[in-house]
Design a protein around this motif. Structure first.
Motif, PDB file in Angstrom:
ATOM      1  N   ALA A 212       0.830  -1.205   0.000  1.00  0.00           N
ATOM      2  CA  ALA A 212       0.000   0.000   0.000  1.00  0.00           C
ATOM      3  C   ALA A 212       0.867   1.259   0.000  1.00  0.00           C
ATOM      4  O   ALA A 212       0.572   2.242  -0.694  1.00  0.00           O
ATOM      5  CB  ALA A 212      -0.921  -0.008   1.222  1.00  0.00           C
ATOM      6  N   GLY A 213       1.958   1.221   0.768  1.00  0.00           N
ATOM      7  CA  GLY A 213       2.872   2.358   0.782  1.00  0.00           C
ATOM      8  C   GLY A 213       3.509   2.587  -0.574  1.00  0.00           C
ATOM      9  O   GLY A 213       3.638   3.726  -1.044  1.00  0.00           O
ATOM     10  N   ALA A 214       3.910   1.443  -1.226  1.00  0.00           N
ATOM     11  CA  ALA A 214       4.515   1.572  -2.551  1.00  0.00           C
ATOM     12  C   ALA A 214       3.507   2.105  -3.566  1.00  0.00           C
ATOM     13  O   ALA A 214       3.830   2.963  -4.403  1.00  0.00           O
ATOM     14  CB  ALA A 214       5.063   0.221  -3.009  1.00  0.00           C
ATOM     15  N   ASP A 215       2.259   1.569  -3.504  1.00  0.00           N
ATOM     16  CA  ASP A 215       1.230   2.054  -4.431  1.00  0.00           C
ATOM     17  C   ASP A 215       0.950   3.534  -4.212  1.00  0.00           C
ATOM     18  O   ASP A 215       0.781   4.298  -5.172  1.00  0.00           O
ATOM     19  CB  ASP A 215      -0.052   1.243  -4.236  1.00  0.00           C
ATOM     20  N   ALA A 216       0.902   3.943  -2.929  1.00  0.00           N
ATOM     21  CA  ALA A 216       0.659   5.361  -2.642  1.00  0.00           C
ATOM     22  C   ALA A 216       1.805   6.219  -3.169  1.00  0.00           C
ATOM     23  O   ALA A 216       1.584   7.311  -3.722  1.00  0.00           O
ATOM     24  CB  ALA A 216       0.491   5.556  -1.134  1.00  0.00           C
ATOM     25  N   LEU A 217       3.041   5.708  -2.999  1.00  0.00           N
ATOM     26  CA  LEU A 217       4.196   6.460  -3.490  1.00  0.00           C
ATOM     27  C   LEU A 217       4.166   6.563  -5.019  1.00  0.00           C
ATOM     28  O   LEU A 217       4.462   7.619  -5.589  1.00  0.00           O
ATOM     29  CB  LEU A 217       5.482   5.792  -3.019  1.00  0.00           C
ATOM     30  N   VAL A 218       3.802   5.435  -5.681  1.00  0.00           N
ATOM     31  CA  VAL A 218       3.710   5.457  -7.146  1.00  0.00           C
ATOM     32  C   VAL A 218       2.631   6.433  -7.602  1.00  0.00           C
ATOM     33  O   VAL A 218       2.834   7.231  -8.538  1.00  0.00           O
ATOM     34  CB  VAL A 218       3.424   4.038  -7.678  1.00  0.00           C
ATOM     35  N   THR A 219       1.471   6.356  -6.951  1.00  0.00           N
ATOM     36  CA  THR A 219       0.376   7.270  -7.320  1.00  0.00           C
ATOM     37  C   THR A 219       0.776   8.716  -7.118  1.00  0.00           C
ATOM     38  O   THR A 219       0.529   9.586  -7.977  1.00  0.00           O
ATOM     39  CB  THR A 219      -0.867   6.939  -6.486  1.00  0.00           C
ATOM     40  N   LEU A 220       1.430   8.969  -5.977  1.00  0.00           N
ATOM     41  CA  LEU A 220       1.870  10.335  -5.689  1.00  0.00           C
ATOM     42  C   LEU A 220       2.919  10.796  -6.707  1.00  0.00           C
ATOM     43  O   LEU A 220       2.875  11.938  -7.184  1.00  0.00           O
ATOM     44  CB  LEU A 220       2.430  10.400  -4.267  1.00  0.00           C
ATOM     45  N   THR A 221       3.850   9.891  -7.046  1.00  0.00           N
ATOM     46  CA  THR A 221       4.894  10.245  -8.009  1.00  0.00           C
ATOM     47  C   THR A 221       4.296  10.527  -9.386  1.00  0.00           C
ATOM     48  O   THR A 221       4.666  11.492 -10.068  1.00  0.00           O
ATOM     49  CB  THR A 221       5.926   9.119  -8.099  1.00  0.00           C
ATOM     50  N   LEU A 222       3.358   9.641  -9.807  1.00  0.00           N
ATOM     51  CA  LEU A 222       2.714   9.842 -11.097  1.00  0.00           C
ATOM     52  C   LEU A 222       1.905  11.144 -11.123  1.00  0.00           C
ATOM     53  O   LEU A 222       1.917  11.884 -12.121  1.00  0.00           O
ATOM     54  CB  LEU A 222       1.806   8.660 -11.429  1.00  0.00           C
ATOM     55  N   ALA A 223       1.196  11.397 -10.022  1.00  0.00           N
ATOM     56  CA  ALA A 223       0.412  12.637  -9.962  1.00  0.00           C
ATOM     57  C   ALA A 223       1.327  13.853 -10.018  1.00  0.00           C
ATOM     58  O   ALA A 223       1.034  14.846 -10.709  1.00  0.00           O
ATOM     59  CB  ALA A 223      -0.434  12.648  -8.690  1.00  0.00           C
ATOM     60  N   GLU A 224       2.443  13.772  -9.295  1.00  0.00           N
ATOM     61  CA  GLU A 224       3.383  14.890  -9.295  1.00  0.00           C
ATOM     62  C   GLU A 224       4.003  15.072 -10.687  1.00  0.00           C
ATOM     63  O   GLU A 224       4.163  16.200 -11.192  1.00  0.00           O
ATOM     64  CB  GLU A 224       4.478  14.635  -8.260  1.00  0.00           C
ATOM     65  N   ALA A 225       4.332  13.942 -11.337  1.00  0.00           N
ATOM     66  CA  ALA A 225       4.892  14.020 -12.687  1.00  0.00           C
ATOM     67  C   ALA A 225       3.869  14.581 -13.670  1.00  0.00           C
ATOM     68  O   ALA A 225       4.198  15.399 -14.550  1.00  0.00           O
ATOM     69  CB  ALA A 225       5.353  12.635 -13.138  1.00  0.00           C
ATOM     70  N   GLU A 226       2.604  14.106 -13.537  1.00  0.00           N
ATOM     71  CA  GLU A 226       1.556  14.626 -14.411  1.00  0.00           C
ATOM     72  C   GLU A 226       1.357  16.124 -14.211  1.00  0.00           C
ATOM     73  O   GLU A 226       1.178  16.880 -15.177  1.00  0.00           O
ATOM     74  CB  GLU A 226       0.258  13.859 -14.146  1.00  0.00           C
TER      75      GLU A 226
END
Length: 293
Positions: A212-226
């Protein structure tokens, strides 16, 4: 006459030898006359120590008793623990006679087999009491010396009734019957499986937390990149618009010409397309001769 003397001497020698008995070292003797045990002045059983002693020939019967420390190694016996589980116990007993008169009377004239049978019964009662107050876990992992000492002390009073002192009680081996061994094995396996399930559950929980932490980090990273890409794209579009606006402001007619040429190139790129447009349309304004001068 000589024959008579020889006969008398022979009879006297027989009587003399019959009136003497020897008690060896490590033995004690009790003399019984007419079926009664010899007593001393205090009315205690007369016990003869090692050495040379006299008795009345033909009337006194001598019973020799072993004064050494003896070993009773009986067959293994089955006992029940406090949790009603059987164990097979192999033990032996060190004992000696301390009250020879009492021993003689209690064991049918000093019969050692009877003495050992009675002693074994008393020892088994003591061991049964000690094993009955302990669980299998206590017996296996606990102190065997404590159990042996308690069993010896518990049977000491009963052994004194036989004129015997128990010197030591030793448990050589403790085995479990097959059904008890299977029960313990199954219980140990169930405990290990419970521990394994607990570890697996903890691992799965930690894995879910990490996932869950990794998924949240990925989502946050993707959102930040977007977000950054949209920002950069917007800034680029704004810069491009500004450049186009500046260029258009400098020479609007030339800018309009470039845009028209791009439109012509795009529209006439495929020779199979058919375009129906009025010649007077603004689309062809730069293709008229007057505008190309």
């Amino acid at each position: 006459m000589n024959v008579r003397i020889l006969v008398i001497l022979f009879i006297a020698a027989i009587l003399g030898f019959s009136s003497i008995f020897v008690v060896d070292e490590g033995e004690r003797a009790i003399v019984k006359r007419f079926g009664k045990i010899g007593k001393d002045a205090a009315e205690q059983t007369l016990v003869y120590e090692p050495g040379l002693h006299f008795k009345v020939p033909f009337f006194d019967q001598v019973t020799r008793l072993n004064a050494r420390i003896l070993t009773l190694d009986a067959p293994a016996d089955r006992f029940v623990t406090s949790e009603q589980k059987d164990v097979i116990v192999d033990s032996f007993v060190k004992w000696r006679i301390t009250d020879f008169g009492q021993y003689y009377l209690a064991t049918q004239q000093g019969n050692q087999l009877i003495a050992e049978s009675l002693l074994q019964s008393k020892i088994n009662n003591g061991l049964r009491s000690e094993f009955g107050s302990r669980t299998i876990r206590d017996i296996v992992s606990g102190s065997r010396d404590e159990l042996q000492r308690a069993a010896m002390e518990g049977t000491q009073d009963d052994a004194e009734e036989l004129g015997i002192t128990v010197v030591d009680v030793r448990v050589k081996q403790i085995n479990l019957p097959r059904e008890v061994s299977e029960f313990i094995y199954n219980r140990m396996r169930a405990q290990r499986e419970a521990v394994a399930r607990s570890h697996r559950a903890d691992g799965q929980e930690k894995a879910e937390v990490m996932r869950a932490g990794a998924d949240a980090l990925v989502t946050l990273t993707l959102a930040e990149a977007e977000r950054e890409s949209r920002t950069l794209r917007g800034k680029g579009d704004a810069d491009a618009a500004e450049i186009y606006a500046n260029a258009y402001g400098q020479n609007p007619e030339f800018y309009s010409l470039l845009r028209s040429l791009d439109a012509y190139r795009t529209s006439f790129a495929s020779k199979e397309d058919v375009l129906v447009v009025s010649p007077d349309s603004e689309f062809f304004q730069y293709m008229k001769s007057k505008n190309l001068k």
